[in-house]
Write a protein that holds these residues in place. Structure first.
Motif, PDB file in Angstrom:
ATOM      1  N   GLU A  78       2.579   2.190  -6.546  1.00  0.00           N
ATOM      2  CA  GLU A  78       2.014   1.622  -5.321  1.00  0.00           C
ATOM      3  C   GLU A  78       2.463   0.176  -5.200  1.00  0.00           C
ATOM      4  OE1 GLU A  78      -2.272   0.525  -3.263  1.00  0.00           O
ATOM      5  OE2 GLU A  78      -2.237   1.580  -5.168  1.00  0.00           O
ATOM      6  N   GLY A 129       0.804  -1.219   0.000  1.00  0.00           N
ATOM      7  CA  GLY A 129       0.000   0.000   0.000  1.00  0.00           C
ATOM      8  C   GLY A 129       0.836   1.267   0.000  1.00  0.00           C
ATOM      9  N   ASN A 130       2.141   1.159   0.336  1.00  0.00           N
ATOM     10  CA  ASN A 130       3.014   2.335   0.312  1.00  0.00           C
ATOM     11  C   ASN A 130       3.209   2.820  -1.116  1.00  0.00           C
ATOM     12  OD1 ASN A 130       5.100   0.994   2.883  1.00  0.00           O
ATOM     13  ND2 ASN A 130       3.616   2.599   3.106  1.00  0.00           N
ATOM     14  N   LYS A 148       1.531   4.718   3.664  1.00  0.00           N
ATOM     15  CA  LYS A 148       0.082   4.752   3.492  1.00  0.00           C
ATOM     16  C   LYS A 148      -0.549   5.416   4.710  1.00  0.00           C
ATOM     17  CE  LYS A 148      -0.340   0.045   5.186  1.00  0.00           C
ATOM     18  NZ  LYS A 148      -0.754  -1.306   4.882  1.00  0.00           N
ATOM     19  N   GLU A 149      -1.739   5.939   4.540  1.00  0.00           N
ATOM     20  CA  GLU A 149      -2.398   6.654   5.632  1.00  0.00           C
ATOM     21  C   GLU A 149      -2.721   5.693   6.776  1.00  0.00           C
ATOM     22  OE1 GLU A 149      -5.636   9.144   4.538  1.00  0.00           O
ATOM     23  OE2 GLU A 149      -4.689   9.717   2.659  1.00  0.00           O
TER      24      GLU A 149
END
Length: 65
Positions: free
Chosen positions: A25, A8-9, A62-63
């Motif tokens: 991604e 996801g980073n 990622k958030e």
């Protein structure tokens, strides 16, 4: 540097892909790391760990981290 990566980073590479994409991604971790383009539809790349360590410029977490 690849030890900091999580699925996801977003990763920014030093050199751009021929399509002009530099942000990718991470979607798979293993012997090969698989990335999906954030700009183009259906564009994927796979890199070995040794190549990945040399090419990474920036890792965007990622958030939620």
């Amino acid at each position: 540097m690849h030890t900091e990566l999580q699925i996801g980073n977003l990763v920014v590479f030093k050199k751009s892909h021929p399509s002009g994409t530099i942000k990718w991604e991470l979607i798979r971790i293993g012997a090969l790391y698989k990335f999906k383009s954030t700009d183009k539809f259906d564009l994927f790349i796979e890199l070995r760990r040794s190549v990945l360590d040399k090419q990474i410029k920036q890792i965007i977490k990622k958030e939620g981290e």
